[in-house]
Design a protein around this motif. Structure first.
Motif, PDB file in Angstrom:
ATOM      1  N   ASP A  51       0.867  -1.168   0.000  1.00 32.35           N
ATOM      2  CA  ASP A  51       0.000   0.000   0.000  1.00 32.35           C
ATOM      3  C   ASP A  51       0.903   1.218   0.000  1.00 32.35           C
ATOM      4  N   ALA A  52       0.483   2.265  -0.676  1.00 32.96           N
ATOM      5  CA  ALA A  52       1.235   3.511  -0.718  1.00 32.96           C
ATOM      6  C   ALA A  52       0.241   4.653  -0.841  1.00 32.96           C
ATOM      7  N   ASN A  53       0.591   5.787  -0.225  1.00 29.75           N
ATOM      8  CA  ASN A  53      -0.265   6.974  -0.250  1.00 29.75           C
ATOM      9  C   ASN A  53       0.602   8.208  -0.331  1.00 29.75           C
ATOM     10  N   VAL A  54       0.126   9.225  -1.035  1.00 31.75           N
ATOM     11  CA  VAL A  54       0.711  10.558  -0.950  1.00 31.75           C
ATOM     12  C   VAL A  54      -0.270  11.366  -0.118  1.00 31.75           C
ATOM     13  N   VAL A  55       0.234  11.922   0.987  1.00 35.98           N
ATOM     14  CA  VAL A  55      -0.609  12.602   1.966  1.00 35.98           C
ATOM     15  C   VAL A  55      -0.170  14.051   2.095  1.00 35.98           C
ATOM     16  N   ARG A  56      -1.131  14.957   2.174  1.00 33.00           N
ATOM     17  CA  ARG A  56      -0.866  16.388   2.407  1.00 33.00           C
ATOM     18  C   ARG A  56      -1.422  16.765   3.772  1.00 33.00           C
ATOM     19  N   VAL A  57      -0.580  17.369   4.620  1.00 34.67           N
ATOM     20  CA  VAL A  57      -1.001  17.894   5.914  1.00 34.67           C
ATOM     21  C   VAL A  57      -0.775  19.411   5.841  1.00 34.67           C
ATOM     22  N   PRO A  58      -1.818  20.204   5.999  1.00 34.59           N
ATOM     23  CA  PRO A  58      -1.672  21.661   5.858  1.00 34.59           C
ATOM     24  C   PRO A  58      -0.861  22.279   6.994  1.00 34.59           C
ATOM     25  N   ALA A  59      -0.454  23.508   6.802  1.00 37.06           N
ATOM     26  CA  ALA A  59       0.327  24.240   7.796  1.00 37.06           C
ATOM     27  C   ALA A  59      -0.332  24.135   9.166  1.00 37.06           C
ATOM     28  N   GLY A  60       0.463  23.766  10.155  1.00 40.16           N
ATOM     29  CA  GLY A  60      -0.038  23.642  11.518  1.00 40.16           C
ATOM     30  C   GLY A  60      -0.851  22.389  11.784  1.00 40.16           C
ATOM     31  N   GLY A  61      -1.116  21.574  10.760  1.00 36.69           N
ATOM     32  CA  GLY A  61      -1.894  20.349  10.931  1.00 36.69           C
ATOM     33  C   GLY A  61      -1.061  19.244  11.548  1.00 36.69           C
ATOM     34  N   ARG A  62      -1.736  18.214  12.005  1.00 33.36           N
ATOM     35  CA  ARG A  62      -1.050  17.097  12.674  1.00 33.36           C
ATOM     36  C   ARG A  62      -1.686  15.768  12.284  1.00 33.36           C
ATOM     37  N   VAL A  63      -0.853  14.762  12.281  1.00 36.06           N
ATOM     38  CA  VAL A  63      -1.309  13.374  12.319  1.00 36.06           C
ATOM     39  C   VAL A  63      -0.991  12.955  13.738  1.00 36.06           C
ATOM     40  N   GLY A  64      -2.028  12.700  14.525  1.00 34.51           N
ATOM     41  CA  GLY A  64      -1.852  12.413  15.942  1.00 34.51           C
ATOM     42  C   GLY A  64      -0.918  11.248  16.207  1.00 34.51           C
ATOM     43  N   THR A  65      -0.279  11.289  17.355  1.00 36.38           N
ATOM     44  CA  THR A  65       0.635  10.222  17.735  1.00 36.38           C
ATOM     45  C   THR A  65      -0.140   8.916  17.882  1.00 36.38           C
ATOM     46  N   HIS A  66       0.364   7.889  17.263  1.00 36.06           N
ATOM     47  CA  HIS A  66      -0.265   6.570  17.279  1.00 36.06           C
ATOM     48  C   HIS A  66       0.818   5.507  17.171  1.00 36.06           C
ATOM     49  N   THR A  67       0.458   4.281  17.449  1.00 32.67           N
ATOM     50  CA  THR A  67       1.377   3.151  17.335  1.00 32.67           C
ATOM     51  C   THR A  67       0.819   2.183  16.310  1.00 32.67           C
ATOM     52  N   GLU A  68       1.643   1.785  15.365  1.00 34.95           N
ATOM     53  CA  GLU A  68       1.271   0.777  14.375  1.00 34.95           C
ATOM     54  C   GLU A  68       1.873  -0.538  14.847  1.00 34.95           C
ATOM     55  N   PRO A  69       1.039  -1.458  15.348  1.00 36.08           N
ATOM     56  CA  PRO A  69       1.582  -2.679  15.941  1.00 36.08           C
ATOM     57  C   PRO A  69       2.133  -3.694  14.943  1.00 36.08           C
ATOM     58  N   ASP A  70       1.670  -3.665  13.690  1.00 34.75           N
ATOM     59  CA  ASP A  70       1.984  -4.762  12.779  1.00 34.75           C
ATOM     60  C   ASP A  70       2.880  -4.427  11.603  1.00 34.75           C
ATOM     61  N   LEU A  71       2.905  -3.169  11.175  1.00 37.24           N
ATOM     62  CA  LEU A  71       3.567  -2.846   9.916  1.00 37.24           C
ATOM     63  C   LEU A  71       4.696  -1.838  10.073  1.00 37.24           C
ATOM     64  N   ASP A  72       5.828  -2.123   9.437  1.00 38.12           N
ATOM     65  CA  ASP A  72       6.859  -1.110   9.245  1.00 38.12           C
ATOM     66  C   ASP A  72       6.365  -0.181   8.137  1.00 38.12           C
ATOM     67  N   VAL A  73       6.714   1.098   8.232  1.00 39.81           N
ATOM     68  CA  VAL A  73       6.299   2.078   7.237  1.00 39.81           C
ATOM     69  C   VAL A  73       7.518   2.893   6.823  1.00 39.81           C
ATOM     70  N   LEU A  74       7.646   3.144   5.517  1.00 43.23           N
ATOM     71  CA  LEU A  74       8.613   4.116   5.017  1.00 43.23           C
ATOM     72  C   LEU A  74       7.866   5.403   4.735  1.00 43.23           C
ATOM     73  N   LEU A  75       8.439   6.526   5.153  1.00 37.82           N
ATOM     74  CA  LEU A  75       7.845   7.840   4.927  1.00 37.82           C
ATOM     75  C   LEU A  75       8.888   8.692   4.219  1.00 37.82           C
ATOM     76  N   LEU A  76       8.548   9.224   3.041  1.00 35.50           N
ATOM     77  CA  LEU A  76       9.436  10.067   2.263  1.00 35.50           C
ATOM     78  C   LEU A  76       8.780  11.432   2.115  1.00 35.50           C
ATOM     79  N   VAL A  77       9.441  12.480   2.641  1.00 35.34           N
ATOM     80  CA  VAL A  77       8.904  13.832   2.517  1.00 35.34           C
ATOM     81  C   VAL A  77       9.149  14.317   1.090  1.00 35.34           C
ATOM     82  N   LEU A  78       8.066  14.701   0.416  1.00 38.46           N
ATOM     83  CA  LEU A  78       8.141  15.171  -0.965  1.00 38.46           C
ATOM     84  C   LEU A  78       8.247  16.690  -1.047  1.00 38.46           C
TER      85      LEU A  78
END
Length: 144
Positions: A51-78
């Motif tokens: 699975d792959a996604n391109v995600v936009r978070v606006p100025a001052g926005g947040r993705v809340g702190t969470h724990t992913e128990p099962d999957l490693d994730v790669l995150l590349l800032v575009l």
């Protein structure tokens, strides 16, 4: 159709998957600018293992702190900047930063003053399946 020593078809069949370009992320980022928040693109190819996604978070926005128990994730800032919020503090992220988020780690993203756009990639989760009512009984010790 011929096969090699492993039994795989040689010469390619009509149903053999082929590599292809799915998205030009530079163009996507330039078109969006300060546009909408959320998923701008998702990998949706049938039969995929990722699975792959391109995600936009606006100025001052947040993705809340969470724990992913099962999957490693790669995150590349575009584009843009953000802070990766971790259990041991924050780490600055800027365009080009490639980050590994190991399964079991707590993480969040706080967008910078211009927002942030990033790509995430991880193993695909299996889909939910409807099971017969007695399926859970077979998983219990001594079950059928």
């Amino acid at each position: 159709m011929a096969a090699d020593d492993s039994g795989s078809p040689v010469g390619g069949a009509a149903d053999t998957p082929l590599p292809r370009v799915l998205c030009d992320t530079a163009e996507l980022v330039s078109l969006v600018g300060d546009g909408p928040a959320g998923a701008l693109w998702k990998l949706a190819e049938p039969g995929r293992q990722l699975d792959a996604n391109v995600v936009r978070v606006p100025a001052g926005g947040r993705v809340g702190t969470h724990t992913e128990p099962d999957l490693d994730v790669l995150l590349l800032v575009l584009a843009g900047e953000a802070a990766l919020v971790c259990a041991d503090g924050e780490r600055p992220l800027r365009a080009g930063a490639l980050t590994w988020l190991p399964h079991g780690s707590a993480r969040g993203v706080a967008a910078g003053p211009d927002g942030v756009t990033y790509l995430t990639v991880h193993r695909r989760r299996p889909g939910m399946r409807i099971q017969p009512p007695d399926a859970a009984d077979r998983l219990r010790p001594g079950g059928g």
